[in-house]
Every structure is written in C-alpha cells, then in structure tokens.
Write an enzyme that holds these catalytic residues in place. Structure first.
Site, short mmCIF file in Angstrom:
data_model
loop_
_atom_site.label_atom_id
_atom_site.label_comp_id
_atom_site.label_asym_id
_atom_site.label_seq_id
_atom_site.Cartn_x
_atom_site.Cartn_y
_atom_site.Cartn_z
N CYS A 82 -13.21 52.03 25.81
CA CYS A 82 -14.50 51.37 25.57
C CYS A 82 -15.66 52.06 26.29
O CYS A 82 -16.82 51.89 25.91
CB CYS A 82 -14.44 49.91 25.98
SG CYS A 82 -13.29 48.93 24.99
N HIS A 100 -19.39 44.54 19.95
CA HIS A 100 -18.90 45.61 20.83
C HIS A 100 -18.28 46.72 19.99
O HIS A 100 -17.06 46.77 19.80
CB HIS A 100 -17.87 44.99 21.78
CG HIS A 100 -17.15 45.95 22.68
ND1 HIS A 100 -17.62 47.21 23.00
CD2 HIS A 100 -15.96 45.81 23.34
CE1 HIS A 100 -16.76 47.80 23.81
NE2 HIS A 100 -15.74 46.97 24.03
N CYS A 132 -15.42 47.83 31.31
CA CYS A 132 -13.96 47.82 31.43
C CYS A 132 -13.37 48.61 30.27
O CYS A 132 -13.98 48.72 29.21
CB CYS A 132 -13.42 46.39 31.42
SG CYS A 132 -13.79 45.44 29.93
#
Length: 383
Positions: A89, A337, A367
């Site tokens: 990510c 996201h 994260c």
C-alpha cells in the site's frame, strides 16, 4: 547534500469500485496525471531523469512495468525511463522516497513520483489465483495459513482497546470531514478532471453522505473472529485512481521558473509483526521523529492512511496525537484506497492542505502488507 523539493502535485478523483474510472486503462489514467504535471509546470518531459511509479497488483492490465507504459501513453519521449515500485500500500509513497533520495544524492535533478491502481480491473487478491503468495516456509514460521488484514485489524483493535463504537464514530467522522472538504473546494485545485463515456468526473466518488454511527451499527463484521469489530463501513473502500508529484532541486526549480511547494524533510521505513500486519506506522513514525529531530507537536497535519479505522486510532493513541490534526480532510474510509496510488494521493492532499492553511510541517504514514510502513515529513516552502 542537495535538497529535494516538490514543485507540483496532482491527482485524479478517486473512483469507486466499478465506477466512473473503471473503464480507463491504468496506463491511460496514469498518463492524465503525468501530463497534468507538464501542464502545471511547463517542463519538457524529455528533461525528466526518471519516473518512479507505484503499483501493487502488477497483473493483467497493470503488468509489464505499468510505469514505463504510462510514460509512453502520455506521449512522452521514448528516452524517458520509468520503473514500477511495489511496497504494497505504500508503493507510491516509496516512489516519492526513491525520487527524493535520487535528487538528494545528486544523481538526478528532475524526477516524477506517483502511482496508479485500478482495483476494478485488477481485483484485490488477484495474485492468489496465479500462485501461492508468502510461500510455505514463511507461513510455517508464523503458524498461519495466510496473512489476513481483516484478522490483523481485529487483533489490533483488541490490543489497543478500540471498541466497535469507537471505530464507527471515527468512520462517520471520516465521511463528515471528506464531505466538508469536497463542499469547500479543498480538493478542486489538486484534482485532474477525468473524461469518461458518462461525462467528466471531478470529485471523489466513494463518499456516502449521511453516514452515522447508527447506520454503521447495522453492518455485520467481515473478519474471521466471531467477536470481530471490523466491517465494510470502518474499512477502506476498493477504488481506482492515480497521482503524480514533480521532485527536483531548489536550483533546478529556479532555473525552470518553478516555485517549490514543500521540501522533503525526512523519511523512514520500518517493519513489524506480519500477522497483525497494520501496526507498522507506529514504529515508523517514532523512527522518523527521532531521525528528523522534530516532535509530534511540531507537526501541523498527519495523514495516516485509513486502511481500517483501527490504524489511525491506534496510531494516535500510541503517539499521543492531536486528533484534530489527524486526517483533517477525511480519508480512505470515506473516499477510497486505490492501493498503489494512495501514497501519492495522500501526499498530494497533504501538500495542498499545508499550502492552503500555512502549515509548516506535515507527516504521512501508511500501513503495508507484511507489517512494513513508510513515514514521511515534508516542510512548507510557500506562504
């Protein structure tokens, strides 16, 4: 050592799953933000030393070095190189790190950092259909059958004393803040309009206005724990999007007639328990603050990616952070996201927020799968 500055930052709207952006190939979506940098700065693409491009699921439409083909889709000269970066990510935040490090090392002077993810076209978990992620030795080491972020979010909530009502209150606030930011025009300058068959998209699609704690309470947990507190409403949305930033030296910016927006102040990466998965931003931020010489109270805004509501809430509790400064424009719970693009999107949001409000220091952390995390501080240069 040369300094690295960001002279421009732009992003697409964040498209919801199977929404308005889903029909656009990721290389073409990337090309939009690459060419927006040219439009905003007047640079000649032939002068770009490299393009660092984040993307997580590098399969199908996002395979074969999507960054390189984004450059070609933008019509830039064939001589402009590109590399696709994968730190899960945090991929496009890592792309920014790479760009800044290259500039600060004196090896390059004009680098584009950014990323893309079209999760509608390349679904989350697609890699499982083509092989065995992680490998048997790692799974045996940790005594698990896989590394599951839903499990990690539930473990994290229990470990940090976060109740479902706390997560839902935070999630409703994310929607409220995102709605306020959209309605105030806070995102207008940073967003590149995207033309689709259905019209021109200028706003993030995922926002669910009117979300309340009461409406979220009706949603069922989605994790594997019977007493789990994670559900679709307090987790990030599956999304599509792209973003790009232009990184250079102050001297090169001056020669090009550009006004730098922020200075890359410092960056850090760390790693933590891969089973919990999501706790990396905490040690990454502690490491970053030690490295930077700053204290958290020196930072005027924090962008802590809302992969799950557990992440920013646990981070704020661990750091003793001011929750008014935490994700002031909402976040991924409200608007989405798009994995490989999220780091660059959050940084674009943060930089424009700092410019709009005269905030000297901003901090961003993400994260990432495997328990890793990036953390970055930028310093405002414009009044």
């Amino acid at each position: 050592m040369p300094e690295a500055v960001v002279a421009a930052a732009a992003r697409t709207p964040i498209g919801k799953r199977n929404g308005a952006l889903s029909g656009i190939h990721p290389t073409d979506l990337s090309a939009l933000v690459l060419n927006e940098l040219v439009k905003r700065t007047g640079i000649d693409p032939v002068d770009v030393d490299d393009v660092q491009w984040g993307c997580v699921t590098q399969l199908g439409d996002q395979s074969s070095n999507v960054g390189r083909f984004a450059v070609l889709a933008a019509g830039w000269p064939e001589s402009v190189p590109a590399v696709t970066v994968n730190r899960a990510c945090g991929s496009s935040q890592q792309a920014l790190d790479h760009a800044a490090f290259a500039v600060m090392a004196g090896q390059q002077e004009l680098v584009v950092a950014g990323g893309v993810e079209t999760m509608s076209r390349v679904p989350l978990g697609a890699a499982r259909a083509t092989g065995q992620p992680y490998g048997p030795t790692v799974l045996e080491r940790y005594g698990v059958v896989d590394f599951n972020q839903l499990d990690g979010a539930d473990i994290m909530a229990k470990r940090h004393g976060l109740s479902r009502s706390m997560l839902d209150e935070y999630s409703a606030r994310s929607h409220e803040r995102s709605a306020a930011a959209i309605d105030s025009g806070a995102f207008d300058e940073q967003i590149v309009p995207v033309t689709t068959n259905a019209g021109i998209v200028t706003r993030d699609e995922g926002l669910r206005r009117g979300t309340t704690v009461e409406s979220l309470a009706k949603l069922k947990p989605i994790g594997r724990h019977q007493d789990g507190v994670v559900h679709a409403g307090n987790a990030s949305q599956i999304s599509d999007g792209a973003a790009a930033l232009l990184v250079t030296t102050p001297q090169r910016a001056k020669a090009l007639g550009l006004t730098p927006l922020v200075r890359y102040h410092s960056g850090a990466v760390s790693a933590a328990d891969p089973v919990t998965v999501l706790e990396g931003p905490m040690p990454a931020t502690h490491k970053l603050l030690r490295k930077s010489g700053l204290r958290l109270r020196d930072i005027g805004a924090y962008e802590v990616n809302e992969a799950f509501a557990t992440v920013p809430l646990a981070w704020a509790k661990d750091l003793g952070a001011d929750e008014e400064r935490l994700n002031p424009l909402g976040g991924a719970i409200a608007v989405g996201h798009p994995l490989g693009a999220s780091g660059a999107i959050l940084m674009t949001r943060l930089i424009h927020h700092m410019c709009d409000n005269g905030i000297r220091y901003g901090l961003q952390t993400m994260c990432e799968t495997g328990g890793t995390a990036n953390a970055t501080i930028v310093e405002l240069l414009v009044n």
